[in-house]
Design a protein around this motif. Structure first.
Motif, mmCIF file in Angstrom:
data_model
loop_
_atom_site.group_PDB
_atom_site.id
_atom_site.type_symbol
_atom_site.label_atom_id
_atom_site.label_comp_id
_atom_site.label_asym_id
_atom_site.label_seq_id
_atom_site.Cartn_x
_atom_site.Cartn_y
_atom_site.Cartn_z
ATOM 1 N N GLU A 1 0.791 -1.505 0.170
ATOM 2 C CA GLU A 1 -0.215 0.152 0.430
ATOM 3 C C GLU A 1 0.466 1.310 0.086
ATOM 4 O O GLU A 1 0.773 2.128 -0.754
ATOM 5 N N ALA A 2 2.048 0.931 0.762
ATOM 6 C CA ALA A 2 2.885 2.082 0.759
ATOM 7 C C ALA A 2 3.312 2.168 -0.228
ATOM 8 O O ALA A 2 3.570 3.574 -1.215
ATOM 9 N N LEU A 3 4.363 1.005 -0.960
ATOM 10 C CA LEU A 3 5.080 0.895 -2.189
ATOM 11 C C LEU A 3 4.110 2.233 -2.926
ATOM 12 O O LEU A 3 4.744 3.292 -4.385
ATOM 13 N N PHE A 4 3.266 1.903 -3.411
ATOM 14 C CA PHE A 4 1.991 2.114 -4.588
ATOM 15 C C PHE A 4 1.247 3.276 -3.911
ATOM 16 O O PHE A 4 0.826 3.464 -5.287
ATOM 17 N N GLY A 5 1.133 3.740 -3.448
ATOM 18 C CA GLY A 5 0.506 4.747 -2.532
ATOM 19 C C GLY A 5 1.397 6.074 -3.235
ATOM 20 O O GLY A 5 0.804 7.115 -3.217
ATOM 21 N N THR A 6 2.574 6.044 -3.187
ATOM 22 C CA THR A 6 2.990 6.876 -3.780
ATOM 23 C C THR A 6 3.676 6.437 -5.266
ATOM 24 O O THR A 6 4.108 5.352 -6.117
ATOM 25 N N ASP A 7 5.117 7.371 -5.810
ATOM 26 C CA ASP A 7 6.211 6.730 -6.338
ATOM 27 C C ASP A 7 7.062 6.068 -5.923
ATOM 28 O O ASP A 7 8.513 5.935 -6.761
ATOM 29 N N LEU A 8 7.089 5.751 -4.619
ATOM 30 C CA LEU A 8 8.052 5.282 -3.853
ATOM 31 C C LEU A 8 8.659 4.116 -4.704
ATOM 32 O O LEU A 8 10.037 3.581 -4.407
ATOM 33 N N TRP A 9 8.166 3.119 -5.296
ATOM 34 C CA TRP A 9 8.215 1.931 -5.600
ATOM 35 C C TRP A 9 9.421 2.549 -6.518
ATOM 36 O O TRP A 9 10.634 1.483 -6.829
ATOM 37 N N GLU A 10 8.914 3.465 -7.214
ATOM 38 C CA GLU A 10 9.870 4.192 -9.187
ATOM 39 C C GLU A 10 10.931 4.517 -8.663
ATOM 40 O O GLU A 10 12.759 4.505 -8.622
ATOM 41 N N ARG A 11 10.718 5.270 -7.850
ATOM 42 C CA ARG A 11 12.416 6.388 -6.359
ATOM 43 C C ARG A 11 13.404 5.593 -6.625
ATOM 44 O O ARG A 11 14.743 5.442 -6.722
ATOM 45 N N ASN A 12 13.304 4.049 -6.156
ATOM 46 C CA ASN A 12 13.889 2.917 -5.049
ATOM 47 C C ASN A 12 14.677 2.033 -6.144
ATOM 48 O O ASN A 12 15.449 2.336 -6.451
ATOM 49 N N ALA A 13 13.675 2.290 -7.307
ATOM 50 C CA ALA A 13 13.815 1.122 -8.071
ATOM 51 C C ALA A 13 15.357 1.960 -9.343
ATOM 52 O O ALA A 13 15.969 1.471 -9.595
ATOM 53 N N LYS A 14 14.694 3.376 -8.906
ATOM 54 C CA LYS A 14 15.001 3.835 -10.231
ATOM 55 C C LYS A 14 16.457 4.864 -9.649
ATOM 56 O O LYS A 14 17.769 4.081 -10.376
ATOM 57 N N HIS A 15 17.542 4.873 -8.191
ATOM 58 C CA HIS A 15 18.144 4.922 -7.730
ATOM 59 C C HIS A 15 18.840 4.319 -7.876
ATOM 60 O O HIS A 15 20.377 3.862 -8.378
ATOM 61 N N ALA A 16 18.503 2.429 -7.477
ATOM 62 C CA ALA A 16 20.047 1.230 -7.200
ATOM 63 C C ALA A 16 19.802 1.028 -8.977
ATOM 64 O O ALA A 16 21.295 1.242 -9.564
ATOM 65 N N ASN A 17 19.208 1.594 -10.490
ATOM 66 C CA ASN A 17 19.379 0.827 -11.457
ATOM 67 C C ASN A 17 20.574 2.516 -11.804
ATOM 68 O O ASN A 17 22.157 2.136 -12.643
ATOM 69 N N LYS A 18 19.787 3.967 -11.513
ATOM 70 C CA LYS A 18 21.198 5.088 -11.151
ATOM 71 C C LYS A 18 22.904 4.617 -10.767
ATOM 72 O O LYS A 18 23.849 4.290 -11.346
ATOM 73 N N MET A 19 22.609 4.117 -9.898
ATOM 74 C CA MET A 19 23.917 3.374 -8.782
ATOM 75 C C MET A 19 24.671 2.609 -9.353
ATOM 76 O O MET A 19 25.494 3.116 -9.491
ATOM 77 N N ALA A 20 23.627 1.281 -10.250
ATOM 78 C CA ALA A 20 24.827 0.728 -10.759
ATOM 79 C C ALA A 20 25.613 0.886 -12.325
ATOM 80 O O ALA A 20 26.278 0.555 -12.875
ATOM 81 N N GLN A 21 24.069 1.623 -13.265
ATOM 82 C CA GLN A 21 24.844 2.953 -14.236
ATOM 83 C C GLN A 21 26.563 3.108 -13.888
ATOM 84 O O GLN A 21 26.889 2.846 -14.444
ATOM 85 N N LYS A 22 26.766 3.811 -12.998
ATOM 86 C CA LYS A 22 27.620 4.913 -11.969
ATOM 87 C C LYS A 22 28.640 3.512 -11.811
ATOM 88 O O LYS A 22 30.015 4.146 -12.228
ATOM 89 N N LEU A 23 28.526 2.899 -10.989
ATOM 90 C CA LEU A 23 29.306 1.982 -10.912
ATOM 91 C C LEU A 23 30.104 1.546 -11.933
ATOM 92 O O LEU A 23 31.225 1.143 -12.509
ATOM 93 N N ALA A 24 28.783 1.133 -13.245
ATOM 94 C CA ALA A 24 29.352 0.423 -14.717
ATOM 95 C C ALA A 24 30.747 1.168 -15.183
ATOM 96 O O ALA A 24 31.203 1.219 -15.958
ATOM 97 N N SER A 25 29.821 2.819 -15.541
ATOM 98 C CA SER A 25 30.791 3.312 -15.420
ATOM 99 C C SER A 25 32.283 3.159 -15.472
ATOM 100 O O SER A 25 33.094 3.969 -16.027
ATOM 101 N N GLY A 26 31.886 3.500 -14.179
ATOM 102 C CA GLY A 26 33.476 3.822 -13.091
ATOM 103 C C GLY A 26 34.456 2.572 -13.476
ATOM 104 O O GLY A 26 35.550 2.333 -14.299
#
Length: 344
Positions: free
Chosen positions: A245-270
């Motif tokens: 209910e909390a995960l989909f009540g806002t964009d929390l699901w998207e923010r969490n996943a987007k941040h994790a993906n972004k960090m993976a891209q940063k790591l891969a770039s390095g």
């Protein structure tokens, strides 16, 4: 305690989820799903997909996969999956023990199945001496961090249905996949023809809890009994459903996943700029796979623990989470550089 690149299971729980659990603890409510949070969470999933679906909550990912598959695949049946699928290598034989069915595996360098990979298993349909394929199970995002496109999923679903099979999706990192593709869950799952999905939450900031969703409601009749028999029916269900209910009540699901993906891209770039390190898989979600000199791995693990994926090739798996910080990525890359310099 230091943060790690070992697994998104190592991360804690998103603060908003903790608040939701605390709120659900405030009064007596009905048990086994007869509560307001479960009603709300189910309604959210129905709004996300369509009204005519069946939604069930489970305590963990293995429980979701095992009960879902066991409810539709008889003991003489078989489930076709990648050789690195979680149901094949990370669930201690639970699918086969609990469901009694056989797993038929395909070796894939990127973890992604195609209709051509499945075709060889279709030659003995109806032969009484052979386990009968009933389900194709794919993982989104895969155990290699790769992601099926919507077109690829649809191609598998079409092939499955043309041959009388069902398509199951192990969606432990389903949010990371949706963010990576830039599509909705409906576009990725319902519109492509998926029959049922184990919808993950734990790896995207929940404390515990997954959902089993049947888009094909003709096959869900027995699931509630299998869930109970499989010890996945939580009496205080509201503590799972309140999290969704909390995960989909806002964009929390998207923010969490987007941040994790972004960090993976940063790591891969390095990593891509470091001589002596080779990234082995296309980085699409929140995991990075790379081969590096075995001599530096133990010392690097002291900086930020991670798993060696393949001991023979010294391929490692580096997983980012909703709470992975840029500073941690930077520190990891600095340590890597210094260890390689010493090795030289």
């Amino acid at each position: 305690m230091k943060k790690t690149l070992a697994s998104d299971n190592y991360s804690g729980t998103t603060p908003e989820i903790i608040e939701a659990i605390a709120k659900a603890n405030g009064a007596h409510q009905g048990s086994y799903g007869a509560d307001e949070s479960t009603d709300t969470a189910v309604a959210m999933f129905k709004k996300m997909f369509r009204e005519d679906i069946d939604v069930y909550f489970t305590m963990n990912g293995t429980g979701a996969n095992v009960t879902a598959l066991s409810s539709v695949c008889p003991s003489y049946g078989a489930v076709i999956c990648s050789s690195v699928a979680h149901i094949n290598v990370d669930e201690c034989g639970a699918p086969e023990k609990f469901g009694g069915f056989k797993l038929l595996t395909v070796e894939k360098e990127n973890g992604k199945l195609t209709p051509e990979d499945i075709a060889p298993f279709m030659v003995n349909l109806g032969e009484q001496h052979w386990s009968q394929p009933k389900v194709i199970s794919i993982t989104q995002a895969t155990e290699y961090g790769t992601v099926y496109t919507c077109a690829e999923i649809k191609a598998i679903a079409d092939y499955a249905h043309e041959n009388g099979l069902l398509l199951h999706v192990d969606g432990a990192r389903i949010s990371n996949a949706a963010v990576s593709l830039g599509v909705s869950f409906k576009e990725m799952l319902l519109d492509t023809g998926v029959d049922f999905v184990s919808f993950g939450g734990t790896k995207n900031g929940l404390m515990f809890g997954e959902a089993v969703i049947f888009f094909n409601t003709a096959i869900s009749e027995n699931y509630k009994y299998v869930r109970k028999q499989g010890m996945q029916l939580l009496s205080k269900m509201r503590f799972i459903s309140a999290q969704f209910e909390a995960l989909f009540g806002t964009d929390l699901w998207e923010r969490n996943a987007k941040h994790a993906n972004k960090m993976a891209q940063k790591l891969a770039s390095g990593l891509s700029k470091v001589a002596g390190v080779k990234i082995t898989q296309e980085v699409k979600a929140n995991g990075v796979f790379a081969i590096m000199p075995k001599e530096i791995i133990p010392a690097l693990q002291e900086q930020s623990p991670f798993y060696v994926w393949d001991e023979q090739t010294h391929e490692v798996r580096l997983m980012c989470s909703f709470d992975t910080a840029e500073e941690e990525i930077n520190a990891f890359l600095v340590k890597l550089d210094s260890l390689l310099l010493e090795l030289a």
